[in-house]
Write an enzyme that holds these catalytic residues in place. Sequence first.
Site, PDB file in Angstrom:
ATOM      1  N   LYS A  52       0.844  -1.205   0.000  1.00 21.74           N
ATOM      2  CA  LYS A  52       0.000   0.000   0.000  1.00 21.74           C
ATOM      3  C   LYS A  52       0.880   1.257   0.000  1.00 21.74           C
ATOM      4  O   LYS A  52       0.635   2.198  -0.765  1.00 21.74           O
ATOM      5  CB  LYS A  52      -0.931  -0.001   1.224  1.00 21.74           C
ATOM      6  N   GLN A  96      -4.517  -1.545   9.791  1.00 25.36           N
ATOM      7  CA  GLN A  96      -4.469  -2.879   9.182  1.00 25.36           C
ATOM      8  C   GLN A  96      -4.986  -3.936  10.156  1.00 25.36           C
ATOM      9  O   GLN A  96      -4.602  -3.970  11.329  1.00 25.36           O
ATOM     10  CB  GLN A  96      -3.016  -3.193   8.754  1.00 25.36           C
ATOM     11  N   ASP A 119     -10.962   2.680   4.136  1.00 28.62           N
ATOM     12  CA  ASP A 119     -11.227   1.235   4.074  1.00 28.62           C
ATOM     13  C   ASP A 119     -12.722   0.952   3.934  1.00 28.62           C
ATOM     14  O   ASP A 119     -13.115  -0.166   3.579  1.00 28.62           O
ATOM     15  CB  ASP A 119     -10.760   0.557   5.384  1.00 28.62           C
TER      16      ASP A 119
HETATM   17  N1  GUN Z   1      -6.839  -6.933   6.422  1.00 26.28           N
HETATM   18  C1  GUN Z   1      -7.180  -7.672   5.334  1.00 26.28           C
HETATM   19  N2  GUN Z   1      -7.717  -6.873   4.392  1.00 26.28           N
HETATM   20  C2  GUN Z   1      -7.716  -5.623   4.880  1.00 26.28           C
HETATM   21  C3  GUN Z   1      -8.136  -4.371   4.363  1.00 26.28           C
HETATM   22  O1  GUN Z   1      -8.649  -4.243   3.249  1.00 26.28           O
HETATM   23  N3  GUN Z   1      -7.949  -3.309   5.193  1.00 26.28           N
HETATM   24  C4  GUN Z   1      -7.429  -3.414   6.428  1.00 26.28           C
HETATM   25  N4  GUN Z   1      -7.311  -2.319   7.164  1.00 26.28           N
HETATM   26  N5  GUN Z   1      -7.021  -4.569   6.939  1.00 26.28           N
HETATM   27  C5  GUN Z   1      -7.165  -5.663   6.166  1.00 26.28           C
END
Ligand code: GUN
Length: 293
Positions: A52, A96, A119
């Site tokens: 990311k 995350q 998100d």
């Molecule tokens: N863990 C697995 N997928 C995601 C996501 O799209 N965003 C976040 N914050 N954590 C995750």
Amino acid sequence: MQLIDGKAISAQIKIEIAEEVAKIKASGGKTPHLAAVLVGYDGGSETYVASKVRTCEEVGFKSSLIRFEDNVSEEELLACVEKLNNDTDIDGFIVQLPLPKHISEQKVIEAIDYRKDVDGFHPINVGRMSIGLPCFVSATPAGILELLKRYNIPTQGKHCVVLGRSNIVGKPVANLMMQKGYPGDATVTVCHSRTPNIKEICQSADIIIAALGVPEFLKGDMVKDGVVIIDVGTTRVSSSETKSGFRLKGDVAFEEVAPKASFITPVPGGVGPMTIISLMRNTLLAGKKEIYN
Ligand code: GUN
């Protein structure tokens, strides 16, 4: 059978976003800024967050990575969220998941200002999505819909079977597929671990979105000819053939299912790259204050 190339589509969208960011900067606008909070040292999370941050740089965003040890207290993490909520330079941020057991994920998600929740996990964004209002749509479902759009895959009146009922993928993608308009208007069935007749339901599906997290769950004899397959599974299995010592396995037995499918996403290189790019799009929208002021 046509392979749905998420890698190529995401590369194209990345260029589109980078061009828009360049225009914003050239006209003196603010550079979009995404922050990511990472707790502990989970291998998957490390990889995703690194990716990311790297993609932010590639499209011209500012990015900040905030790390905590896995013994961080819930209070400390909530204080960090509050700080990011109030930081006017940060347009959007993510925490995350998964978080260590002693921290309530729901409490953390609900502490995030929904206007910065790129998100799309905050109940306000989830609720707005479910009634078709402008909002941040979570990245994986948004990426899946974008793939259907870019490949002009018909959805109206189709039977779409969603395997899995997670808050991150199954529930939101089922909701989006039944919204009015393209790429929605589908008749949606959601199957999960307590559904007794999954095989029969899948056999009647025009579109299957597999998000169970069970490697190679969907077998060749479970699908009809011409089915569209979206494989969201990314289970890490150990492998002696790769440098990292693992490889990703989807929820679909690709070799069996692909010959019957009209369209299918590979793993890796299907939905995965679209997830990150959808987060970038949400960050761009956050920077432009296009959804919320
Ligand atoms: N863990 C697995 N997928 C995601 C996501 O799209 N965003 C976040 N914050 N954590 C995750």
